[in-house]
Scaffold this active site. Structure first.
Site, mmCIF file in Angstrom:
data_model
loop_
_atom_site.group_PDB
_atom_site.id
_atom_site.type_symbol
_atom_site.label_atom_id
_atom_site.label_comp_id
_atom_site.label_asym_id
_atom_site.label_seq_id
_atom_site.Cartn_x
_atom_site.Cartn_y
_atom_site.Cartn_z
ATOM 1 N N LYS A 25 -11.565 20.281 21.874
ATOM 2 C CA LYS A 25 -12.885 20.915 21.766
ATOM 3 C C LYS A 25 -13.004 22.072 22.751
ATOM 4 O O LYS A 25 -13.466 23.164 22.403
ATOM 5 C CB LYS A 25 -13.936 19.840 22.074
ATOM 6 N N ARG A 96 -19.884 16.792 27.040
ATOM 7 C CA ARG A 96 -19.103 15.960 26.105
ATOM 8 C C ARG A 96 -17.662 15.833 26.564
ATOM 9 O O ARG A 96 -17.133 16.706 27.230
ATOM 10 C CB ARG A 96 -19.037 16.538 24.683
ATOM 11 N N GLY A 105 -15.865 8.788 18.674
ATOM 12 C CA GLY A 105 -16.489 7.538 19.090
ATOM 13 C C GLY A 105 -16.064 7.075 20.459
ATOM 14 O O GLY A 105 -16.533 6.063 20.965
ATOM 15 N N MET A 107 -16.610 8.529 23.321
ATOM 16 C CA MET A 107 -17.637 8.764 24.334
ATOM 17 C C MET A 107 -18.763 9.553 23.673
ATOM 18 O O MET A 107 -18.520 10.487 22.933
ATOM 19 C CB MET A 107 -16.944 9.572 25.438
ATOM 20 N N ARG A 343 -14.626 24.750 12.579
ATOM 21 C CA ARG A 343 -13.397 23.987 12.308
ATOM 22 C C ARG A 343 -12.972 24.284 10.877
ATOM 23 O O ARG A 343 -13.760 24.833 10.094
ATOM 24 C CB ARG A 343 -13.621 22.494 12.489
ATOM 25 N N HIS A 460 4.136 -3.619 -15.084
ATOM 26 C CA HIS A 460 4.184 -3.015 -16.411
ATOM 27 C C HIS A 460 2.942 -2.172 -16.665
ATOM 28 O O HIS A 460 3.014 -1.006 -17.063
ATOM 29 C CB HIS A 460 4.318 -4.123 -17.464
ATOM 30 N N SER A 812 21.216 8.331 -10.871
ATOM 31 C CA SER A 812 19.758 8.414 -10.908
ATOM 32 C C SER A 812 19.222 7.188 -10.166
ATOM 33 O O SER A 812 19.391 6.064 -10.629
ATOM 34 C CB SER A 812 19.324 8.426 -12.374
ATOM 35 N N CYS A 880 14.309 8.453 -10.051
ATOM 36 C CA CYS A 880 13.330 8.311 -11.135
ATOM 37 C C CYS A 880 12.414 7.110 -10.917
ATOM 38 O O CYS A 880 11.619 6.770 -11.771
ATOM 39 C CB CYS A 880 14.022 8.232 -12.488
ATOM 40 N N TYR A 900 17.234 16.527 -8.067
ATOM 41 C CA TYR A 900 15.943 16.511 -8.756
ATOM 42 C C TYR A 900 15.162 15.248 -8.455
ATOM 43 O O TYR A 900 15.720 14.251 -7.989
ATOM 44 C CB TYR A 900 16.142 16.642 -10.279
HETATM 45 C C1 PEP Z 1 13.423 1.846 -11.145
HETATM 46 O O1 PEP Z 1 13.826 0.684 -11.013
HETATM 47 O O2 PEP Z 1 13.142 2.581 -10.191
HETATM 48 C C2 PEP Z 1 13.261 2.401 -12.485
HETATM 49 C C3 PEP Z 1 12.994 3.668 -12.669
HETATM 50 O O3 PEP Z 1 13.353 1.528 -13.535
HETATM 51 P P1 PEP Z 1 12.169 0.548 -14.012
HETATM 52 O O4 PEP Z 1 10.967 0.875 -13.194
HETATM 53 O O5 PEP Z 1 11.992 0.814 -15.445
HETATM 54 O O6 PEP Z 1 12.750 -0.773 -13.692
#
Ligand code: PEP
Ligand code: MG
Length: 927
Positions: A25, A96, A105, A107, A343, A460, A812, A880, A900
């Site tokens: 501050k 302050r 909080g 002071m 700020r 799921h 992957s 992934c 990626y």
């Molecule tokens: C994983 O296990 O990260 C994956 C992409 O496969 P799933 O989620 O379909 O098991």
């Protein structure tokens, strides 16, 4: 330490960057003063003074501190033209704390220090004889000073206050008169005297010294120590607190005074226009208390043109200096504009994006700065409907925020009803289940959102909803779902089928009734910003998409390919599920092949559509992964239905027997005919047939039962035990690819194998691929180019990366399973069983299913990348799992050298920005 050490810094002297010495501050006030903003005069007593004070067992101010403070006060008096303790033009100050790290909080702030019986009269005079204001300020000061600096408990003051209020028949504080407040002030002075054994300090300098020491002491107080421990604030981050002493300015000194708050740009829309509100002849508290309605800053032009001009200048000074939208407070005292605080402004995502892009165009910031100033996750706000923030309703339950966005609809408890009411009847529905299974998928399509009482963020329901871009609240354990009664109980509430509910998949909240939502807005500025992101990012961003619709949406969001198409999702269609069940129930290879022959053209069409939509980008198709029993009905449900059928069978047999005796009875022709109709309706033969079918199904379901299906007969294990299934899928992929190639569509198919733990598994599948490829090439008269790779989602796959790389062209990382396998935490259960406690008690800092566990899972990934590339230097590597859409995890992937990330479509914009930020930070580190 000598007397000449500098402890106290006037705002014009302090180094605005030195937060360690001056606190956040204090440094900020110095910076504001030095760039020429009209800040009320004041000074900072350094954190070093605090540490030296706390070091002294006598608790005396270190030599020199008091002298320098007095000199600084004299300078403040001079600048303000007021006197500390003066009866005519009294100078009051605020005191302050402020350490290098913000510790809210820790002071309280003491306002109006310097008030006593003498200066009070001066204040009343200065505010046009506003005795009510004067005594109100006085009683507040006595209480605050009494509590903070002298340790008098609040309750003692509150008791007196209530007594006067009661006697005055005042309903609210604003009903108290000046006389009442004077009475309160006098009672408060007595409270202090009684509690401390001394009169309330009248001498302003004595007040100041006590206040400074109280601020210093607060650094070592329990509240502050606990706070630092809780937030891991170590001494090298913040050590000691500074004390800020600032002249009070009054916005209630007449019609040429006022107070307000402003944003240099509109924080809701980002529009490049001053935004905020003000009140004339008022103090800041009046704005907060809501007693008077403030006016929009637009109106100041007409009311106080000179001030409006100065405010415009202030705005431009703030932005050119801070290069950020500022949120500032100001007070006008007799035609003089003071900036009290500034700020960085908090804005919603739309405003952040718009201001970023426009500030680059205005050359206030660079593209890199624009990219770095936005929290990638906040972009989700721009892609999904949100609950209208102006509607305040309490949720009835809380689950995991499993897929962002808000949706309202009638509660429906099974997928068929959801399909009927949602698709056929055109109603808005929310599918409510304990947990979902692949067979519920048609219900997902027909619903606005999904609510489950079990399962985590990679369950799921969560994964499918995210893929579809539909809101989902998962694992709301406070809700007990009763499918048979078509209702859910939530504590004392219940909702039945047809009742309206609202879910917020961004926060996990569940509400009864319908709450209005605000629609998303994918603006042109967002496209511009993400275009800049792609220019600097090294990581490519692909999407997890299973249907042409998902694929199209991913493209719209800027994905450069599909990194994961989960083929099991394609089997969940109501038309296909019976064929899949036929395939599973088949007793002979021939019967299985017959079912697969029906699936082949359907899958070929699926793949062809995906290839066409994504051309010329790569499409990575994963061969079937989940245990096949997931496609079959639940054993308990089957047993129940079988029981019911058996009861029915008994009745049917009874009816037949009765029919035999009927002839003997004296029953009329018509009655006999009617009975016959009823009897035929429950034909024992048909019932027996239904029983046999159910029994076969139940036998199969039981045979396929596994204690740990996640570690069981799934993925490549399935492909090896039932080669026909993988062979059908491989053929469908290669034939679809050949079809496209013939049609001149440029495609890049990729086949990947799930759950691999040894190279031998890959070799086996590769053999299928090679054989089928040769057949397809001959059949279509041309070879198809494609890539073959493996998922890395079990620990052994990481350990055997070298040998897997000999077979695979790409890796992957399936980090959902890899996290499960590394921690031995069930991805279905951990998040609503023990993980919250683990997080709360800091056993684990994050949820590893959401934020990649860099230290464990990440280490395995790095090893796998290194070992894989030691065999195949050009091995293409991506991720992934759900982490592929999480910014901190993306930063790790960048650092680990992945090529990626692949995430659900709506996370693609988030990932593009996160990938750019990761690249910029890497670059910064290297430089
Ligand atoms: C994983 O296990 O990260 C994956 C992409 O496969 P799933 O989620 O379909 O098991
Ligand atoms: Mg997996």
């Amino acid at each position: 330490m000598t007397d000449s050490k500098k402890w106290v810094f006037g705002f014009e002297e302090g180094d605005g960057k030195n937060k360690k010495l001056l606190g956040g501050k204090g440094a900020n006030l110095c910076e504001m003063t030095r760039i020429g903003l009209n800040v009320p005069p004041g000074f900072v007593i350094s954190t070093e003074a605090c540490l030296a004070y706390l070091d002294d067992p006598q608790r005396a101010l270190p030599p020199g501190v008091w002298e320098q403070t007095q000199a600084a006060m004299a300078a403040v008096e001079k600048k303000s033209g007021k006197g500390f303790g003066s009866a005519s033009e009294p100078l009051l100050v605020s005191v302050r704390s402020g350490s290098a790290m913000s510790m809210p909080g820790m002071m309280d702030t003491i306002l109006n220090l310097g008030l006593n019986s003498t200066t009070l009269q001066g204040v009343i005079k200065a505010t046009g004889d506003d005795a009510r204001f004067g005594y109100d300020a006085y009683r507040r000061f006595i209480q605050l000073f009494g509590k903070v600096a002298l340790g008098v408990p609040d309750e003692l003051f509150d008791r007196e206050f209530e007594q006067v209020k009661h006697a005055a028949h005042a309903k609210q504080d604003v009903d108290l008169t000046a006389k009442d407040l004077q009475d309160i002030s006098e009672r408060f002075l007595k409270v202090v005297e009684k509690h401390t054994g001394r009169p309330f300090p009248e001498d302003p300098y004595q007040q100041l010294e006590i206040a400074i020491k109280a601020v210093f002491n607060s650094w070592g107080g329990k509240r502050a120590v606990d706070y630092r421990r809780q937030f891991n604030i170590t001494p090298d981050m913040a050590n000691g607190t500074a004390v800020n002493v600032v002249a009070m300015v009054f916005g209630n000194r007449g019609d040429d005074s006022g107070t307000g708050v402003g944003f240099t740009r509109n924080p809701g829309t980002g529009e490049n226009k001053l935004y905020g509100e003000y009140l004339t002849n008022a103090q800041g508290e009046d704005v907060v208390a809501g007693i008077r309605t403030p006016k929009a800053l637009d109106q100041m032009d007409a009311e106080m043109p000179q001030m409006a001009k100065e405010l415009a200048e202030l705005r431009s000074k703030l932005e050119t200096h801070y290069c950020e939208v500022q949120d500032f407070e100001f007070t006008i005292e007799r035609g003089q504009l003071f900036c009290l605080q500034t700020r960085n402004g908090k804005m919603n995502a739309q405003a952040m994006v718009r201001t970023s892009v426009e500030m680059v165009q205005e050359k206030l910031i660079t593209k890199e700065q624009a990219l770095l100033r936005i929290d990638p996750i906040s972009l989700e706000q721009m892609l999904f409907p949100r609950l209208d923030p102006s509607v305040k309703v309490k949720p009835v339950a809380k689950g995991l925020p499993a897929s962002p966005g808000a949706a309202a609809g009638i509660a429906v408890f099974d997928a068929d009803r959801a399909e009927h009411l949602g698709r056929d009847m055109g109603q808005k529905v929310i599918l409510v289940r304990e947990e979902t299974k692949p067979e519920d998928i048609h219900g997902f399509f027909a619903s606005q959102g999904i609510l489950t009482s079990r399962g985590g963020k990679t369950s799921h329901a969560a994964v499918v909803a995210r893929g579809m871009g539909k809101p989902c609240v998962a694992g709301a354990e406070g809700i007990s779902v009763d499918v048979n009664r078509r209702e859910a109980i939530v504590g004392e509430n219940r909702f039945k089928e047809g009742d309206m509910i609202t879910i917020d998949g961004s926060s996990g909240a569940v509400y009864l009734g319908e709450i209005p939502t605000v629609e998303p807005d994918f603006t042109p500025e967002l496209s511009t910003l993400l275009g800049w992101a792609d220019e600097v990012a090294r990581l490519k961003v692909m999407a997890n998409a299973d249907t042409p619709d998902d694929a199209r949406r991913s493209l719209k969001y800027g994905a450069v390919g599909i990194g994961l198409a989960r083929t099991e999702r394609m089997f969940n269609d109501t038309a296909r599920l019976p064929i899949v069940i036929e395939m599973i129930l088949a007793e002979t290879p021939e019967a299985r092949q017959a079912a697969l022959d029906k699936l082949l053209p359907l899958q070929r069409a699926d793949f062809r559509q995906l290839f066409e939509v994504m051309a010329p980008h790569p499409v990575t198709i994963r061969l079937l992964d989940p245990p096949i029993h997931e496609f079959l009905p639940d054993a308990h449900q089957l047993e129940k239905e079988l029981g019911e059928l058996r009861v029915l069978a008994q009745s049917a047999h009874g009816m037949t027997a009765l029919a035999g005796t009927l002839n003997l009875l004296n029953v009329g022709e018509q009655a006999r005919r009617d009975f016959d109709v009823v009897r035929r309706a429950i034909d024992p033969m048909l019932v027996e047939e239904a029983i046999t079918k159910k029994e076969t199904m139940l036998k199969k379901v039981r045979a396929l039962y596994e204690t740990n299906p996640m570690l069981g007969h799934r993925g490549v294990r399935l492909g090896i035990t039932f080669p026909e299934i993988y062979q059908m899928q491989i053929r469908a992929i290669l034939e679809a690819a050949a079809d496209c190639a013939k049609a001149g569509i440029k495609i890049k198919p990729q086949i990947k194998v799930p759950q691999v733990c040894t190279a031998e598994e890959l070799r086996k599948v590769k053999e299928f691929v090679d054989t089928i490829h040769t057949q397809v090439a001959a059949q279509y008269g041309q070879p198809v180019s494609f890539k073959f790779g493996t998922m890395i989602e079990v620990v052994r796959a990481c350990m055997r990366a070298e040998s897997l790389a000999e077979e695979a062209e790409f890796f992957s990382f399936g980090t959902n399973d890899l996290t499960q396998a590394t921690f031995s935490f069930s991805r279905e259960d951990a998040e609503n069983k023990f993980l919250p406690l683990y997080n709360q008690s800091n056993i684990l800092q994050d949820n590893p299913f959401e934020v990649l566990d860099v230290k464990g899972v990440g280490k395995l990934m790095k090893l796998a990348v290194e070992w894989g590339r030691s065999v195949k230097p050009d091995l293409h590597v991506g991720i992934c799992g759900e982490h592929g859409g999480h910014p901190a995890s993306i930063a790790f992937c960048d650092e680990a050298g992945l090529d990626y990330v692949s995430c659900s479509g709506p996370r693609v914009p988030v990932a593009r920005l996160a990938a750019a930020q990761a690249a910029l930070k890497q670059r910064g580190r290297k430089e």
